[in-house]
Design a protein around this motif. Structure first.
Motif, short mmCIF file in Angstrom:
data_model
loop_
_atom_site.label_atom_id
_atom_site.label_comp_id
_atom_site.label_asym_id
_atom_site.label_seq_id
_atom_site.Cartn_x
_atom_site.Cartn_y
_atom_site.Cartn_z
N ASP A 287 0.85 -1.19 0.00
CA ASP A 287 0.00 0.00 0.00
C ASP A 287 0.89 1.24 0.00
O ASP A 287 1.54 1.56 1.01
N PRO A 288 0.92 2.00 -1.11
CA PRO A 288 1.84 3.15 -1.16
C PRO A 288 1.47 4.24 -0.18
O PRO A 288 2.35 4.92 0.37
N GLY A 317 4.53 3.14 -7.38
CA GLY A 317 3.44 3.66 -8.19
C GLY A 317 2.11 3.43 -7.50
O GLY A 317 1.94 3.73 -6.31
N THR A 318 1.13 2.87 -8.26
CA THR A 318 -0.16 2.58 -7.64
C THR A 318 -0.02 1.48 -6.59
O THR A 318 -0.86 1.36 -5.70
N ARG A 319 1.03 0.67 -6.70
CA ARG A 319 1.41 -0.28 -5.66
C ARG A 319 2.92 -0.24 -5.52
O ARG A 319 3.63 0.06 -6.48
#
Length: 930
Positions: A287-288, A317-319
């Motif tokens: 989870d970023p 990024g998104t993850r």
């Protein structure tokens, strides 16, 4: 071969080089799944060999298939069902189509609802059904990377599913570093280092300029063709370094691990980037937002991510995703103890206590620098939640950490005990022993010390099925006497069962006589005698004072068994009740109790009891002559033990092979069983294996071999009742070999039991055996007496063998007409039952009298069914639905339907209602299946 366009260049190169054979195997797997079949495969090899690249290839090639993915994460191994949730989360829109018990089990396991702890194998059936349901829409391909880092619960369930796939259009492919363990028996595809030519081609494809041939050859040699090692060792190297020669001074020692290379790459990064990688490595969620919140608490700026991405170590990024799991572990290892604690503390502070209390507790525990009762208490709460969801491995980890964080010695010992019990249940036996040692170092109450003793005995019994377990249980029972008399008696009863199992292989101080003497002196019960109380008293008396001394109490125990007992208590004591019925030669109670035992085990889903219940019932059906139903239960037993990884000698299969006269199969099974039970300490398995050996050879007319086996089976004489069946075989073999002294000695022991119990089974066996040692009118009277006694029982095999022995005696008395009548009766009975060895013996004798042996007609259509088809057909005939059959056999309902279609074709029928006339069967068979 097609590679995903968005893969990094290094991965595409590794994927496209030297993997033609592996990709061909994956192409065939895809083709089979598209054609409506199911396939499972373990792609295995060392780290960096290209397993992940092959999964990527499979994902790209699976056109027309739905692809579901999961990957094991090392730091998430203690979170129960985490990996399984990764795989199933996108598929849960089909959850409502599952049977209610399976749906509820999966919802509880995933924390979607509360409820009792779900059975691990019910969760497995739920996942199997879910995948089958999803595949109804289009073929499904499940890809599980880094299987070795899955949490234990997910690993067990996914392996269970892989072994039970049939005709669901589902592919399950694991990438793992090794084979065996949970994945034992799943088809394998080994991925090895690249061939020398391919390794050179890979280097040429990824290097920016030419490389000295000698340097290239050294790299290929040192890395043994491992693609990731090839790429890592050359990444970032200057052309001058690659041109230098064999020593490669600029690269350092090539024998170092890949992780050491990664550690050096991480050490070269700016300090804040290293710290950001360490935060990301400590959080397995990817989870970023969480990672960046923790980073902010540590003063890490947003620009810290770029150097990690430029070094091709991780993407934010998104993850958050590490380029390779080894990069994650290297980043985590790169932190000092102090920095690691700071990282976990920051993650704990930004983890929501309401939404993710368990992960927060875990981070707090890793951040703790000294014992902390508050954190230990949170870990205990987390363990309770994990246990409620069936996560025994997670519960064990939480409890173990809680124990290490507890300062008070007494409290620490108590938590260590709880952790040890959880570790035993989770199968982590070495860790359990360490925790028991931790507990033993602290102050323990007498009750806690008794728990230590019981758990040590449990470990001994689980891992060896005998050996030291009786002695350890005896020690615990004695310690419990002044603390809890009822629990003490229950432990004595467990010790007796363990001693009966250990038999001749029991350790000093734990044989049946020593345990029986101690149990006989146990404190009296506080309440009126119940069936378990009488089982203890009667079993102890029968072993300590002599067979006859235990009969009255044991007979009452069998008659009263179940009265006032919960289903849980019945299940716990039902195995002893069943073997007590056998040891008393009481076929009526054996029939009733074995049927109830199997029904209870199935209804309650007690898979730990199911193997013993199936074994007890299968032997009842074998002696009743219903070999078809016994075979069905034996096949089911194999499915259960294969699915659960249970350890138990194949008692049913031994008896079945012996009665069928299957010389090759029985002999191989006997040899394998003797080796296995001797190694594990399951001494009673020696008695049963040699009984089967003697029975086989008596049927084949090889009496010298039967006598030798019978002697070995009866060599351990401290437990007379355990020899009951073996004595009968020894008497017959010794009489045929002209060894009356051996036969007479065995008959005396048999007569002792028959005189004490007085059942028709025992009296029939004693009369038939005594007839073999008699002559003239006495012999004939005894044969007729045996036939009369057996005729009052359900023991058709023994009845048929009495007719056979009487017929053989009549032929030797030259009464050929009378002999033909008895031998024809024996042959017909044995032939119909499938007791082939004895049937052929009867046929030989019948021909010797001048009689005609009527050969069986051409095989019936049902004999063309495979073992699994026949088993499914019988269950369908007896009214079980497809889901019920699937649950029973650990396969999906769709696979059941697939097999039933083949059954209908082979039998020439079109519906279930026609199975009744197309299949042979009897009431006993149906009850045994149901």
């Amino acid at each position: 071969m097609h590679a995903s366009a968005d893969l990094p260049g290094w991965r595409r190169a590794a994927e496209l080089t030297g993997r033609r054979a592996e990709c061909g195997a994956l192409d065939r797997l895809i083709g089979a799944v598209r054609a409506g079949e199911s396939r499972a495969l373990v792609v295995h090899g060392e780290a960096g060999v290209g397993k992940t690249a092959l999964l990527e290839y499979l994902a790209v090639q699976a056109l027309g298939c739905r692809v579901a993915r999961a990957a094991g994460v090392q730091s998430e191994m203690e979170l129960a069902y985490a990996g399984l949730h990764q795989l199933c989360a996108p598929l849960l829109d089909r959850l409502g189509h599952l049977p209610a018990p399976q749906r509820d089990a999966l919802r509880t396991a995933f924390g979607m609802s509360t409820g009792p702890t779900p059975d691990r194998f019910l969760v497995g059936l739920a996942v199997l059904s879910l995948l089958s349901e999803v595949a109804e829409q289009r073929p499904l391909m499940c890809l599980i990377d880094d299987q070795q880092w899955l949490d234990h619960a997910s690993a067990q369930v996914l392996a269970f599913v892989a072994r039970r796939l049939g005709a669901e259009s589902v592919g399950v492919v694991f990438a793992a570093r090794g084979v065996g363990g949970d994945l034992a028996g799943v088809p394998e595809l080994a991925v090895e280092g690249l061939r020398e030519a391919d390794a050179r081609a890979l280097l040429d494809a990824v290097l920016p300029g030419p490389i000295d041939a000698r340097v290239r050859d050294q790299i290929v040699f040192e890395t043994r063709g491992n693609p990731l090692a090839l790429l890592e060792l050359t990444r970032g190297a200057a052309p001058s370094e690659l041109a230098g020669g064999f020593g490669l001074p600029g690269l350092g020692a090539l024998s170092g691990s890949i992780e050491e290379k990664l550690l050096r790459a991480i050490a070269a990064l700016p300090e804040q980037t290293r710290l950001l990688l360490q935060v990301a490595a400590a959080d397995p969620s990817g989870d970023p937002a969480l990672v960046w919140r923790a980073a902010a608490r540590l003063g890490i700026g947003a620009d810290a991510a770029a150097p990690a991405a430029n070094a091709d170590l991780a993407e934010f990024g998104t993850r958050v995703r590490f380029r390779h799991p080894l990069a994650r572990s290297a980043a985590y290892r790169s932190a000092s103890a102090r920095v690691g604690q700071q990282v976990h503390r920051a993650l704990a502070e930004v983890t929501d206590q309401e939404l993710d209390p368990d992960r927060r507790a875990w981070h707090r525990a890793q951040a703790a620098v000294m014992p902390d009762e508050d954190v230990a208490g949170e870990l205990e709460d987390s363990a309770a939640r994990a246990q409620a969801r069936g996560g025994l491995a997670a519960a064990a980890a939480f409890l173990e950490r809680a124990a290490t964080l507890t300062l008070d010695p007494a409290e620490r010992a108590g938590r260590a005990l709880a952790a040890a019990q959880a570790k035993i249940q989770a199968g982590a036996f070495d860790a359990a022993r360490d925790l028991l040692a931790m507990a033993a170092s602290g102050p323990l109450s007498d009750s806690q010390q008794a728990q230590v003793d019981v758990m040590r005995a449990q470990l001994a019994f689980i891992t060896s099925r005998g050996g030291e377990a009786p002695k350890l249980l005896l020690k615990a029972a004695r310690r419990l006497e002044p603390i809890d008399a009822d629990l003490s008696r229950a432990t004595y009863l467990d010790a007796l069962v363990a001693a009966i199992f250990a038999d001749r292989l029991a350790g000093p101080g734990g044989n049946v006589l020593e345990v029986a003497r101690a149990a006989a002196a146990a404190p009296p019960p506080r309440h009126a005698p119940s069936a378990p109380v009488l089982l203890l008293d009667g079993t102890a008396a029968g072993l300590h004072e002599g067979y006859a001394a235990g009969v009255p109490a044991l007979r009452t125990a069998l008659s009263d068994f179940g009265d006032g007992m919960s289903a849980e208590e019945e299940l716990r004591r039902m195995y002893l009740a069943c073997i007590t019925a056998m040891r008393l030669w009481d076929d009526d109670h054996w029939e009733l109790l074995s049927a109830r035992y199997l029904r209870l085990a199935r209804e309650t889903g007690a898979l730990s009891e199911l193997p013993l219940a199936l074994t007890a019932r299968a032997h009842m059906l074998l002696f009743a002559g219903d070999l078809t139903a016994a075979a069905s239960l034996t096949e089911e037993l194999q499915a259960v033990t294969h699915a659960t990884g249970g350890v138990l000698a194949p008692y049913g299969a031994l008896g079945l092979a012996a009665l069928r006269g299957d010389e090759a199969g029985a002999s191989a099974l006997v040899d394998a069983t003797l080796e296995d039970v001797t190694r594990r300490g399951e001494g009673v398995g020696i008695t049963f294996a040699e009984w089967a050996n003697a029975t086989l050879n008596n049927g084949l007319g090889r009496y010298d071999k039967a006598m030798a086996a019978g002697r070995r089976a009866t060599a351990y004489d401290e437990d007379l009742a355990s020899m009951c069946w073996s004595l009968v075989e020894l008497i017959e073999a010794a009489a045929r070999c002209g060894k009356p002294e051996t036969a007479t000695g065995a008959h005396d022991r048999l007569a002792e039991m028959a005189g004490a119990t007085g059942t028709d089974w025992a009296l029939g066996a004693q009369a038939r055996s005594q007839a073999l040692l008699s002559e003239g009118d006495t012999a004939e009277r005894l044969y007729l007496e045996a036939i009369a006694h057996f005729g009052k029982t359900r023991l058709r095999v023994d009845l048929a063998r009495a007719h056979l022995l009487y017929g053989e005696w009549l032929r030797r008395e030259r009464r050929r007409t009378d002999a033909r009548e008895q031998l024809r009766t024996a042959h017909n009975m044995l032939d119909v039952m499938g007791v082939a060895g004895f049937a052929e013996r009867a046929a030989r004798e019948l021909r010797a009298t001048g009689g005609t042996v009527h050969q069986r007609t051409t095989p019936a259509r049902h004999e063309g069914l495979t073992a699994q088809e026949a088993q499914i057909a019988r269950m369908a005939r007896d009214g079980l639905s497809n889901p019920e059959i699937g649950t029973r056999l650990f396969i999906s309902a769709r696979t059941v339907q697939y097999h039933l279609r083949k059954v209908f074709t082979k039998l020439g029928i079109t519906s279930r209602s026609q199975l009744d006339r197309a299949l042979p069967g009897a009431a006993g068979a149906r009850e045994g299946v149901r």
